[in-house]
Write a protein that holds these residues in place. Structure first.
Motif, PDB file in Angstrom:
ATOM      1  N   GLU A  95      32.660  41.528  46.705  1.00  0.00           N
ATOM      2  CA  GLU A  95      31.903  42.387  45.793  1.00  0.00           C
ATOM      3  C   GLU A  95      30.413  42.347  46.114  1.00  0.00           C
ATOM      4  O   GLU A  95      29.739  43.374  46.106  1.00  0.00           O
ATOM      5  CB  GLU A  95      32.146  41.960  44.348  1.00  0.00           C
ATOM      6  CG  GLU A  95      33.530  42.320  43.832  1.00  0.00           C
ATOM      7  CD  GLU A  95      33.680  41.969  42.371  1.00  0.00           C
ATOM      8  OE1 GLU A  95      33.345  42.812  41.518  1.00  0.00           O
ATOM      9  OE2 GLU A  95      34.146  40.857  42.076  1.00  0.00           O
ATOM     10  N   GLY A  96      29.908  41.149  46.416  1.00  0.00           N
ATOM     11  CA  GLY A  96      28.493  41.033  46.754  1.00  0.00           C
ATOM     12  C   GLY A  96      28.147  41.763  48.033  1.00  0.00           C
ATOM     13  O   GLY A  96      27.101  42.431  48.118  1.00  0.00           O
ATOM     14  N   ASN A  97      29.002  41.665  49.024  1.00  0.00           N
ATOM     15  CA  ASN A  97      28.756  42.358  50.289  1.00  0.00           C
ATOM     16  C   ASN A  97      28.802  43.869  50.122  1.00  0.00           C
ATOM     17  O   ASN A  97      27.999  44.611  50.709  1.00  0.00           O
ATOM     18  CB  ASN A  97      29.786  41.923  51.337  1.00  0.00           C
ATOM     19  CG  ASN A  97      29.495  40.538  51.885  1.00  0.00           C
ATOM     20  OD1 ASN A  97      28.349  40.167  52.083  1.00  0.00           O
ATOM     21  ND2 ASN A  97      30.544  39.753  52.113  1.00  0.00           N
ATOM     22  N   ILE A  98      29.766  44.337  49.330  1.00  0.00           N
ATOM     23  CA  ILE A  98      29.893  45.782  49.118  1.00  0.00           C
ATOM     24  C   ILE A  98      28.745  46.318  48.272  1.00  0.00           C
ATOM     25  O   ILE A  98      28.259  47.427  48.487  1.00  0.00           O
ATOM     26  CB  ILE A  98      31.259  46.094  48.463  1.00  0.00           C
ATOM     27  CG1 ILE A  98      32.370  45.883  49.495  1.00  0.00           C
ATOM     28  CG2 ILE A  98      31.302  47.509  47.923  1.00  0.00           C
ATOM     29  CD1 ILE A  98      33.756  46.126  48.960  1.00  0.00           C
ATOM     30  N   VAL A 168      44.500  46.614  51.581  1.00  0.00           N
ATOM     31  CA  VAL A 168      44.174  45.251  51.160  1.00  0.00           C
ATOM     32  C   VAL A 168      43.488  45.259  49.806  1.00  0.00           C
ATOM     33  O   VAL A 168      43.768  44.423  48.930  1.00  0.00           O
ATOM     34  CB  VAL A 168      43.286  44.545  52.212  1.00  0.00           C
ATOM     35  CG1 VAL A 168      42.744  43.234  51.665  1.00  0.00           C
ATOM     36  CG2 VAL A 168      44.070  44.286  53.479  1.00  0.00           C
ATOM     37  N   MET A 169      42.573  46.213  49.597  1.00  0.00           N
ATOM     38  CA  MET A 169      41.885  46.301  48.317  1.00  0.00           C
ATOM     39  C   MET A 169      42.874  46.519  47.170  1.00  0.00           C
ATOM     40  O   MET A 169      42.710  45.988  46.075  1.00  0.00           O
ATOM     41  CB  MET A 169      40.882  47.459  48.361  1.00  0.00           C
ATOM     42  CG  MET A 169      39.751  47.278  49.357  1.00  0.00           C
ATOM     43  SD  MET A 169      38.497  46.117  48.790  1.00  0.00           S
ATOM     44  CE  MET A 169      37.641  47.122  47.590  1.00  0.00           C
ATOM     45  N   THR A 259      39.884  49.503  42.221  1.00  0.00           N
ATOM     46  CA  THR A 259      39.716  48.066  41.997  1.00  0.00           C
ATOM     47  C   THR A 259      38.503  47.762  41.153  1.00  0.00           C
ATOM     48  O   THR A 259      38.455  46.724  40.477  1.00  0.00           O
ATOM     49  CB  THR A 259      39.613  47.311  43.335  1.00  0.00           C
ATOM     50  OG1 THR A 259      38.639  47.935  44.170  1.00  0.00           O
ATOM     51  CG2 THR A 259      40.943  47.304  44.052  1.00  0.00           C
ATOM     52  N   ARG A 260      37.514  48.639  41.153  1.00  0.00           N
ATOM     53  CA  ARG A 260      36.361  48.428  40.270  1.00  0.00           C
ATOM     54  C   ARG A 260      36.785  48.583  38.801  1.00  0.00           C
ATOM     55  O   ARG A 260      36.182  47.997  37.915  1.00  0.00           O
ATOM     56  CB  ARG A 260      35.250  49.420  40.585  1.00  0.00           C
ATOM     57  CG  ARG A 260      34.472  49.094  41.854  1.00  0.00           C
ATOM     58  CD  ARG A 260      33.336  50.072  42.059  1.00  0.00           C
ATOM     59  NE  ARG A 260      32.658  49.862  43.328  1.00  0.00           N
ATOM     60  CZ  ARG A 260      31.705  48.958  43.541  1.00  0.00           C
ATOM     61  NH1 ARG A 260      31.318  48.180  42.545  1.00  0.00           N
ATOM     62  NH2 ARG A 260      31.137  48.861  44.725  1.00  0.00           N
TER      63      ARG A 260
END
Length: 267
Positions: A95-98, A168-169, A259-260
């Motif tokens: 999440e941080g990377n995205i 995968v998500m 997924t959010r």
């Protein structure tokens, strides 16, 4: 560039452990030897007139080495998206990377490119091993002709792999599914056997896989075909690259949006 930082991270993590590097090379070499000797046993020797008439390339070690190396590189982005994205999910860093200014697609592509570069190093060693041990004739002219083919192939492989990033998500652990698909592609793409001896449905399915056309182009370069003679495979690879990049991007963005809402979940 942020993407270079992602690539550097992946390469540092892999090459930091020499035993992992050595074991990966041994796996690549052992599988190559097994596949070549198995094929020669089936064909009754190194050279096959049947294979030559079907593909123009009758030397089986050359035929198999090209298909095997490209298959490994085709599987690399898929593995990166499946296991790399899952690893980030497990660590709680996805999440941080995205959310970072780097952007989701840039992060994913950097992740996959890092894995592809690692596998390029490994497969360069395996390819050289195959050339030396099996006495495969190769010239600088062939290598230079292969470079544009490999670059186009890598672009198409990356786009195809993004589909698995979206999966995968959504489903988190699809490692087994990904590996089943990778080995299915061995059968569908003519890695070890010519496509024109396969059933019609296999040939049709194979036409939809970028690896099939990349292999045809690489083998064509080895037997001296010009780019003009290989134009149908070039056109197909360009078309599939655009198609899978578009499909993969849309699937990933939809998976990310989903997924959010429902959460990234845990393991």
């Amino acid at each position: 560039m942020p993407m270079l930082a992602v690539i550097e991270k992946e390469m540092r993590m892999f090459f930091r452990y020499p035993l992992r590097v050595v074991s990966s090379l041994l796996v690549g070499i052992v599988f190559l030897i097994q596949f070549i000797f198995f094929g020669q046993a089936v064909l009754g020797g190194r050279y096959s007139d049947i294979l030559a008439s079907a593909t123009g390339l009758g030397d089986y070690p050359t035929y198999a080495l090209i298909g095997y190396v490209l298959w490994w590189l085709f599987a690399s982005p898929i593995e990166a998206y499946i296991f790399g994205v899952r690893r980030e999910l497990q660590r709680g860093t996805l999440e941080g990377n995205i959310a970072a200014p780097i952007g989701d697609i840039t992060f994913l592509v950097g992740l996959a490119v890092g894995w592809v570069l690692i596998d390029n190093v490994l497969m360069a060693v395996v390819f050289a091993f195959g050339v030396v041990v099996f006495g495969i004739p190769i010239t600088w002219g062939i290598l230079l002709k292969l470079l544009p083919v490999l670059l186009l192939a890598f672009v198409s492989f990356l786009g195809f792999g993004i589909i698995f990033a979206g999966l995968v998500m959504l489903f988190k652990n699809i490692g087994a599914l990904g590996q089943i698909f990778e080995f299915l592609v061995l059968f569908l793409s003519g890695v070890f056997f010519p496509m024109n001896v396969m059933p019609a449905w296999v040939r049709t399915a194979g036409e939809l896989i970028p690896l099939t056309h990349a292999i045809n182009l690489a083998r064509g370069a080895f037997i001296g075909r010009s780019y003009l003679e290989m134009l149908p495979s070039l056109e197909a690879l360009f078309l599939l690259s655009a198609l899978y990049w578009g499909v993969g991007y849309l699937l990933f963005k939809w998976a990310e949006k989903t997924t959010r809402v429902v959460g990234y979940g845990g393991y």
